[in-house]
Design an enzyme around this catalytic site. Sequence first.
Site, mmCIF file in Angstrom:
data_model
loop_
_atom_site.group_PDB
_atom_site.id
_atom_site.type_symbol
_atom_site.label_atom_id
_atom_site.label_comp_id
_atom_site.label_asym_id
_atom_site.label_seq_id
_atom_site.Cartn_x
_atom_site.Cartn_y
_atom_site.Cartn_z
ATOM 1 N N SER A 206 -3.682 52.181 -9.354
ATOM 2 C CA SER A 206 -3.373 50.763 -9.148
ATOM 3 C C SER A 206 -4.622 49.922 -9.350
ATOM 4 O O SER A 206 -5.719 50.442 -9.545
ATOM 5 C CB SER A 206 -2.815 50.516 -7.729
ATOM 6 O OG SER A 206 -3.853 50.651 -6.762
ATOM 7 N N TYR B 197 -18.648 49.052 4.149
ATOM 8 C CA TYR B 197 -18.160 48.909 2.779
ATOM 9 C C TYR B 197 -19.276 48.349 1.882
ATOM 10 O O TYR B 197 -19.587 48.904 0.829
ATOM 11 C CB TYR B 197 -16.950 47.980 2.743
ATOM 12 C CG TYR B 197 -16.466 47.654 1.349
ATOM 13 C CD1 TYR B 197 -15.667 48.558 0.650
ATOM 14 C CD2 TYR B 197 -16.805 46.456 0.729
ATOM 15 C CE1 TYR B 197 -15.217 48.273 -0.639
ATOM 16 C CE2 TYR B 197 -16.365 46.160 -0.555
ATOM 17 C CZ TYR B 197 -15.572 47.070 -1.235
ATOM 18 O OH TYR B 197 -15.135 46.783 -2.501
ATOM 19 N N ILE C 8 -7.807 47.782 -10.166
ATOM 20 C CA ILE C 8 -8.843 47.792 -11.196
ATOM 21 C C ILE C 8 -8.817 49.086 -12.007
ATOM 22 O O ILE C 8 -8.968 49.069 -13.230
ATOM 23 C CB ILE C 8 -10.228 47.551 -10.562
ATOM 24 C CG1 ILE C 8 -10.325 46.105 -10.038
ATOM 25 C CG2 ILE C 8 -11.355 47.840 -11.557
ATOM 26 C CD1 ILE C 8 -11.525 45.832 -9.142
#
Length: 250
Positions: free
Chosen positions: A19, A154, A21
């Site tokens: 899904s 992240y 990118i």
Amino acid sequence: GDFMTDLTGKTALVTGATSGIGLAAARALAREGAYVFLVGRRQDALEKAVADIGADQASFVRADVTEQADLDRVSSTVEASGRRLDIVFANAGINEFATLGDLTWAHHRRIFDTNVGGIVFAVQAVLPLLGEGASIILCGSNGDVKAAPGASLYAASKAAIRSLARSWAAELVDRRIRVNVVAPGLTETPGLADLFAGSDGALDELTATVPLGRRARPEEIAGVVAFLASDASSYMNGSEIYVDGGVSQF
């Protein structure tokens, strides 16, 4: 053709290809003429993507990038095809919010095992299959240079990816293998929708801070991946391209 972005006769591998990118990049690489191996965890999504791209130009290997046995299977599947790899887009990544006071070891392991370990060991697994002149593209984020309240691990994982590209570019220069980073900003993907599900208006507020005033379409990131995969970027090595509507630069 004569176009510098022509990938006819090249073979690519994309992780996180089910899904967003990754899928858009797999499509873009195929459209430029590459044969693409799609790697992801969801069988149904992989089957649909390959049917969409065309079985003559794509196939899939179901794998979790955090499982060494799965990565070994990716490597052996590509090797068994008799194809030499020219392009690797290491893209699989996850995010979830937790502020400093709420961080847990479990959160840390999820983010770093996938976003860093999954990149390290996916690239390692296929390294012996890469031909001279190959292009490795890592998916980073503009979070590597921007404060990311609630997404510190992240952002840190993406800064790690940025650093890995420099070191690997230096290690692989004798094999004429290039390593570069594409650093997207807010992109319209299922992953982004999931991340902000239930947080009313937060995504719209974040989008309002983008100089271009909107989120990227996955195809807009994929175009830059195709550029980095091609001879058009032949003098780029160890570099990072921000594809974020100006967020990192304004």
